[in-house]
Design a protein around this motif. Structure first.
Motif, PDB file in Angstrom:
ATOM      1  N   HIS A 568      -0.426  19.757   5.828  1.00 50.99           N
ATOM      2  CA  HIS A 568       0.465  18.600   5.813  1.00 50.99           C
ATOM      3  C   HIS A 568      -0.192  17.492   4.993  1.00 50.99           C
ATOM      4  N   ALA A 569       0.609  16.794   4.204  1.00 48.79           N
ATOM      5  CA  ALA A 569       0.128  15.655   3.421  1.00 48.79           C
ATOM      6  C   ALA A 569       0.558  14.368   4.109  1.00 48.79           C
ATOM      7  N   LEU A 570      -0.410  13.476   4.385  1.00 53.94           N
ATOM      8  CA  LEU A 570      -0.104  12.219   5.072  1.00 53.94           C
ATOM      9  C   LEU A 570      -0.671  11.030   4.319  1.00 53.94           C
ATOM     10  N   PHE A 571      -0.067   9.869   4.570  1.00 49.78           N
ATOM     11  CA  PHE A 571      -0.607   8.640   4.003  1.00 49.78           C
ATOM     12  C   PHE A 571      -0.080   7.464   4.815  1.00 49.78           C
ATOM     13  N   VAL A 572      -0.965   6.493   5.060  1.00 50.33           N
ATOM     14  CA  VAL A 572      -0.533   5.207   5.606  1.00 50.33           C
ATOM     15  C   VAL A 572      -1.018   4.125   4.654  1.00 50.33           C
ATOM     16  N   GLY A 573      -0.197   3.118   4.453  1.00 49.75           N
ATOM     17  CA  GLY A 573      -0.593   2.067   3.515  1.00 49.75           C
ATOM     18  C   GLY A 573       0.070   0.742   3.839  1.00 49.75           C
ATOM     19  N   TYR A 574      -0.394  -0.319   3.167  1.00 50.06           N
ATOM     20  CA  TYR A 574       0.167  -1.650   3.375  1.00 50.06           C
ATOM     21  C   TYR A 574       0.076  -2.424   2.075  1.00 50.06           C
ATOM     22  N   ALA A 575       0.872  -3.481   1.972  1.00 46.63           N
ATOM     23  CA  ALA A 575       0.854  -4.334   0.786  1.00 46.63           C
ATOM     24  C   ALA A 575       1.496  -5.676   1.149  1.00 46.63           C
ATOM     25  N   PRO A 576       1.158  -6.712   0.373  1.00 45.27           N
ATOM     26  CA  PRO A 576       0.059  -6.773  -0.586  1.00 45.27           C
ATOM     27  C   PRO A 576      -1.292  -6.871   0.129  1.00 45.27           C
ATOM     28  N   VAL A 577      -2.352  -6.560  -0.600  1.00 43.74           N
ATOM     29  CA  VAL A 577      -3.677  -6.481  -0.001  1.00 43.74           C
ATOM     30  C   VAL A 577      -4.144  -7.821   0.551  1.00 43.74           C
ATOM     31  N   ASP A 578      -3.892  -8.902  -0.186  1.00 37.44           N
ATOM     32  CA  ASP A 578      -4.457 -10.181   0.233  1.00 37.44           C
ATOM     33  C   ASP A 578      -3.668 -10.854   1.351  1.00 37.44           C
ATOM     34  N   GLN A 579      -2.401 -10.495   1.523  1.00 34.16           N
ATOM     35  CA  GLN A 579      -1.611 -11.029   2.634  1.00 34.16           C
ATOM     36  C   GLN A 579      -0.628  -9.950   3.078  1.00 34.16           C
ATOM     37  N   PRO A 580      -1.084  -9.013   3.908  1.00 39.64           N
ATOM     38  CA  PRO A 580      -0.238  -7.876   4.280  1.00 39.64           C
ATOM     39  C   PRO A 580       1.103  -8.308   4.885  1.00 39.64           C
ATOM     40  N   ARG A 581       2.161  -7.721   4.378  1.00 40.04           N
ATOM     41  CA  ARG A 581       3.498  -8.011   4.891  1.00 40.04           C
ATOM     42  C   ARG A 581       4.238  -6.728   5.274  1.00 40.04           C
ATOM     43  N   TYR A 582       4.001  -5.664   4.514  1.00 39.16           N
ATOM     44  CA  TYR A 582       4.707  -4.408   4.755  1.00 39.16           C
ATOM     45  C   TYR A 582       3.714  -3.255   4.901  1.00 39.16           C
ATOM     46  N   CYS A 583       4.086  -2.280   5.698  1.00 39.63           N
ATOM     47  CA  CYS A 583       3.276  -1.070   5.784  1.00 39.63           C
ATOM     48  C   CYS A 583       4.197   0.135   5.772  1.00 39.63           C
ATOM     49  N   CYS A 584       3.628   1.289   5.503  1.00 36.52           N
ATOM     50  CA  CYS A 584       4.429   2.510   5.485  1.00 36.52           C
ATOM     51  C   CYS A 584       3.587   3.669   6.000  1.00 36.52           C
ATOM     52  N   ALA A 585       4.270   4.687   6.446  1.00 34.83           N
ATOM     53  CA  ALA A 585       3.633   5.934   6.846  1.00 34.83           C
ATOM     54  C   ALA A 585       4.451   7.077   6.262  1.00 34.83           C
ATOM     55  N   ALA A 598       1.321  12.586  -0.862  1.00 30.35           N
ATOM     56  CA  ALA A 598       1.878  11.509  -0.043  1.00 30.35           C
ATOM     57  C   ALA A 598       1.578  10.125  -0.599  1.00 30.35           C
ATOM     58  N   ALA A 599       0.378   9.920  -1.168  1.00 33.37           N
ATOM     59  CA  ALA A 599       0.003   8.582  -1.659  1.00 33.37           C
ATOM     60  C   ALA A 599       0.922   8.085  -2.778  1.00 33.37           C
ATOM     61  N   PRO A 600       1.274   8.916  -3.770  1.00 33.81           N
ATOM     62  CA  PRO A 600       2.198   8.415  -4.799  1.00 33.81           C
ATOM     63  C   PRO A 600       3.563   8.019  -4.248  1.00 33.81           C
ATOM     64  N   ILE A 601       4.033   8.726  -3.217  1.00 35.46           N
ATOM     65  CA  ILE A 601       5.304   8.352  -2.602  1.00 35.46           C
ATOM     66  C   ILE A 601       5.180   6.982  -1.955  1.00 35.46           C
ATOM     67  N   ALA A 602       4.099   6.774  -1.203  1.00 34.00           N
ATOM     68  CA  ALA A 602       3.873   5.482  -0.547  1.00 34.00           C
ATOM     69  C   ALA A 602       3.770   4.360  -1.572  1.00 34.00           C
ATOM     70  N   ARG A 603       3.068   4.622  -2.661  1.00 37.68           N
ATOM     71  CA  ARG A 603       2.950   3.606  -3.723  1.00 37.68           C
ATOM     72  C   ARG A 603       4.324   3.180  -4.210  1.00 37.68           C
ATOM     73  N   ASP A 604       5.184   4.150  -4.526  1.00 33.39           N
ATOM     74  CA  ASP A 604       6.513   3.831  -5.051  1.00 33.39           C
ATOM     75  C   ASP A 604       7.352   3.081  -4.016  1.00 33.39           C
ATOM     76  N   LEU A 605       7.216   3.457  -2.758  1.00 36.05           N
ATOM     77  CA  LEU A 605       7.991   2.787  -1.715  1.00 36.05           C
ATOM     78  C   LEU A 605       7.530   1.348  -1.522  1.00 36.05           C
ATOM     79  N   LEU A 606       6.216   1.122  -1.559  1.00 39.47           N
ATOM     80  CA  LEU A 606       5.717  -0.239  -1.360  1.00 39.47           C
ATOM     81  C   LEU A 606       6.002  -1.135  -2.565  1.00 39.47           C
TER      82      LEU A 606
END
Length: 628
Positions: A568-585, A598-606
Motif C-alpha cells: 500500500h502507498a500512503l502519504f500524509v502532508g500539510y501546507a503551507p509549511v510556515d503557517q499550516p492551514r490544510y492537511c491531507c491523507a 501517494a506523495a505526488p497525489i498529495a502535492r497536487d491536492l494541496l
C-alpha cells in the motif's frame, strides 16, 4: 247449539285479532323507536361515519430537503419525474396496450409482467406505474401516440437526483425504497413511491431532510373511486443541509486518484472542516434511486476494488512510516531520547535471534530525529520504540486520534486498531512480545488506521497541538443538527492536548525535511512555488511477509507481483509549511511506494486546495505564525 258455536268462534277470532293487532302495533312502535334513536339520538355519530365513508384523507410526500456544498452548490436535488401509468378499465386490452407502448419507450419484458401482476391485485380504476424517470423525448412520443394508447397517461412527480454522480456518492449516499424492516409505523413510509436515505448524509440526516407529510382530502364513491379533491395541505418540505465539502476540490481529488482503489481526505487543520473526502472507485447513486438491475448489483459487489466501500472512513490499513511521527513525539514527551541523540543504522537490528530490517539495505548510518524522519529510517524507530514500550506508543497514538471512532457525520466509520499489552491479552489471551513493539514502531504489525484518522493525526501535529475533530456538516444556531461552533477557531471549539510546543516543532521540522531538503524521501514530489511549500511523510505498508530466502535472492519489485500482494502507498502532508492551514491523507491500495505514488497525489491536492482558498495569504485570527 249452532248459535253457541258461532258465538264461541266469534270470541276466539276477536281475541286473535286483538293479539295480532297488538303485536303489529308493538312492532310498529319498536320500529318507530329505533328510527327515532338512529335519526335523532345517534344522528351526529352516523353523520360522521357517512362523511368518513365519503371522504378520504390521503398523505402527500413532502419535497426532500436539498444538500449543498460550502459555497451553496446543489449536490442533492429534486427533479421532476415523468412516469407513465396505465388504468385497466380504460385500457380494455392491457397486454396489447403495453405491447404498443413498448415500441415507443424501453419497456423490458419483466416490467410488462410486473404490471400485469399488479393489475390482478388492484382495482380496475387504480393507475399502475409502468415506468419512471422518462426522458422528455419518451414523454413526447407517448403523448403524440396517445389516441392509440387507451388508458395510458403521463404523471409528474419528484425524484432525487445527484448531479455530480460518482464524485460525491460516498459522501451523500443515496435514497431508495423503504424495506419492510425499516417500517416504523409512520404512514409516510408506507407510500408506494416514498424514498428514504440509505447511506451517507442522506441516511444520517434522513428525518431532517424528509420533512412533514401533507394531506389531500378527496371525495370518493362507494367503490373508492375519487370524485373530486376537497382540500389540500402540501405539508412542510425537508430542511436544507450545507456540508463542508468543496465540490470542485472533491472532483479534482476523484480525478487525481483515477481508477485506483484509493482514498484521499483533505482537512482544515484549525476548524476540522472536511474539504474533500474521496474514495475510488465510486458508484452512481442515481442508480439506487431508480432501482438497480440484478446485473448492476452483481457488478458492484463482485468488484475487488470495492466501489461500495467508503475507504476514507472505513478502510483500515497499516499506516507504515506515516506512524513514525507518533513514535517520535511519544519518545520526546517521555524523555527517552533527545532530538540530537544519534542511533546507528547498519541496515538491520538484532533482537534475540530475530533480525529486523531497514528499508534501505545498506543502512543509513548515524541518524538523529530530524534525519530519522527525513530519511524514514526504520532502525532509528525500532530503537526508540523499544525504549518507549508499546503502551506509551499507544497512549500517544490515541491522543492524536488513532485507534478510535471519531464520531464523524457518516455511517460506517471504523476505529482501526492501536495495540497495547492489555489489548493483546484481552483480544488473544496472549502476552505482548518486544519484537511486536519494534514492528509497531514503523506502523506495521497489529496497527491499523483509516485515512480520516491519519488526516486528523496530521492536523493535531501541525496546528499547535489542538485536538481538532473532523466534521462534514456546517452547523448553525437553531438548525437542529447539534451544537453549533464546530467550525470555529480552536480557542472556541477544541481543547489543547497539552503537548510541548517545542516537541511539536521538532516533529514538524522533520516532516518539512521529508519534502524540502535534498535526500528527503519525497523531495522529488515537493511544491516548488514560494509560499505554498508543503511538509509531509511517506509511508509504504507491506501486505505480505518477505522471507529470508527472498531477501537473499532479491526482494521482488511491486510491479512483478500480483496486484493484491503489492504494498500500500500512503502519504500524509500539510501546507503551507510556515503557517499550516490544510492537511491531507492519501492511501493507494497496492499502489507501491508512498514516495513515488501517494506523495505526488498529495502535492497536487494541496496545490489545488491552496489555490482555491479565498483567504490565501491572510493569517487566521488568533493563530500565531509558526516558524520552522
Amino acid at each position: 247449539m249452532l248459535k253457541d258455536r258461532d258465538q264461541e268462534r266469534q270470541r276466539v277470532f276477536t281475541r286473535r285479532a286483538l293479539l295480532l293487532g297488538g303485536a303489529q302495533l308493538g312492532m310498529v312502535g319498536a320500529l318507530l323507536g329505533r328510527l327515532y334513536y338512529l335519526q335523532v339520538v345517534e344522528a351526529d355519530r352516523y353523520t360522521v361515519l357517512a362523511e368518513d365513508n365519503r371522504i378520504n384523507i390521503r398523505l402527500l410526500p413532502p419535497p426532500r430537503g436539498e444538500i449543498v456544498d460550502r459555497f451553496g452548490v446543489p449536490l442533492a436535488i429534486n427533479e421532476k419525474n415523468y412516469r407513465v401509468v396505465v388504468v385497466r378499465e380504460q385500457a380494455r386490452d392491457v397486454p396489447a396496450t403495453l405491447e404498443r407502448l413498448g415500441r415507443l419507450i424501453d419497456l423490458p419484458e419483466r416490467e410488462m409482467r410486473r404490471v400485469l401482476r399488479e393489475m390482478k391485485r388492484k382495482r380496475a380504476f387504480v393507475p399502475i406505474t409502468v415506468r419512471e424517470n422518462l426522458t422528455w423525448e419518451d414523454v413526447s412520443r407517448v403523448e403524440v401516440n396517445a389516441p392509440d394508447l387507451p388508458g395510458v397517461a403521463i404523471e409528474v412527480g419528484l425524484s432525487r437526483f445527484y448531479p455530480y454522480g460518482e464524485t460525491l456518492a460516498h459522501v451523500l449516499g443515496y435514497v431508495a425504497a423503504v424495506s419492510e424492516s425499516e417500517l416504523t409505523g409512520d404512514p409516510l413510509l408506507e407510500l408506494p413511491d416514498f424514498r428514504i436515505g440509505k447511506n451517507g448524509v442522506e441516511r444520517v440526516y434522513d428525518e431532517y431532510l424528509r420533512g412533514k407529510a401533507g394531506t389531500s382530502q378527496v371525495e370518493v364513491n362507494a367503490l373508492g373511486r375519487v370524485i373530486r379533491e376537497l382540500s389540500r395541505d402540501e405539508g412542510t418540505p425537508g430542511r436544507r443541509i450545507e456540508i463542508t465539502i468543496d465540490t470542485e476540490l472533491q472532483r479534482f481529488a476523484m480525478e487525481r486518484l483515477g481508477a485506483e482503489s484509493a482514498a484521499a481526505v483533505i482537512l482544515d487543520v484549525h476548524n476540522g472542516d472536511v474539504l474533500a473526502l474521496a474514495s475510488t472507485p465510486g458508484f452512481d447513486p442515481n442508480a439506487f434511486n431508480r432501482g438497480l438491475t440484478p446485473k448492476e448489483w452483481e457488478e458492484l459487489i463482485s468488484n475487488e476494488r470495492g466501489p461500495l466501500n467508503n475507504k476514507a472512513i472505513s478502510g483500515q490499513y497499516a499506516p507504515g512510516s506515516t506512524f513514525k511521527m507518533v513514535v517520535a513525539l511519544a519518545a520526546l514527551e517521555a524523555g527517552v531520547i533527545t532530538p540530537k541523540q544519534r542511533v546507528f543504522c547498519p541496515g538491520h537490528m538484532e533482537l534475540g535471534d530475530t533480525r529486523f530490517h531497514c528499508w534501505k539495505k545498506g543502512g543509513h548510518g548515524h541518524m538523529d530525529m530530524h534525519d530519522g524522519l527525513k530519511h524514514s529510517c526504520d532502525v532509528y524507530f525500532y530503537e526508540i520504540a523499544k525504549r518507549l514500550g508499546i503502551d506509551r506508543v499507544a497512549a500517544m497514538a490515541e491522543r492524536l486520534g488513532l485507534g478510535k471512532v471519531l464520531g464523524f457525520d457518516l455511517p460506517g466509520e471504523r476505529g482501526g486498531i492501536i495495540p497495547s499489552r492489555a489489548w493483546k491479552q484481552g483480544r488473544m489471551g496472549k502476552s505482548w512480545h518486544q519484537g511486536e513493539t519494534l514492528i509497531a514502531g514503523i506502523g506495521q504489525g497489529y496497527v491499523l488506521t483509516t485515512p480520516l484518522q491519519l488526516a486528523v493525526m496530521t492536523a493535531r501535529l501541525v496546528n499547535g497541538g489542538i485536538a481538532v475533530n473532523p466534521h462534514l456538516i456546517r452547523r448553525q444556531p437553531g438548525d437542529g443538527l447539534g451544537v453549533p461552533g464546530a467550525n470555529l477557531v480552536p480557542e472556541l471549539g477544541f481543547p489543547s492536548m497539552g503537548i510541548s510546543a517545542e516537541h511539536l516543532r521538532i516533529v514538524r521540522e522533520g516532516m518539512s525535511a521529508v519534502m524540502n531538503e535534498p535526500g528527503g524521501t519525497a523531495y522529488r514530489a515537493r511544491i516548488a512555488e514560494a509560499g505554498m511549500e508543503m511538509g509531509g511523510k511517506t509511508g509504504t505498508a507491506q501486505v505480505r511477509r518477505i522471507s529470508m530466502a527472498e531477501r537473499l535472492a532479491g526482494v521482488k519489485k511491486n510491479e512483478d507481483l500480483p496486484w493484491k500482494y503489492r504494498d500500500h502507498a500512503l502519504f500524509v502532508g500539510y501546507a503551507p509549511v510556515d503557517q499550516p492551514r490544510y492537511c491531507c491523507a492519501i492511501i493507494v491500495e497496492h499502489g507501491g511506494g508512498g514516495s513515488a505514488v501517494a506523495a505526488p497525489i498529495a502535492r497536487d491536492l494541496l496545490i489545488e486546495t491552496q489555490k482555491r482558498d479565498p483567504m490565501r495569504g491572510r493569517p487566521i485570527a488568533g493563530l500565531p505564525r509558526q516558524e520552522g
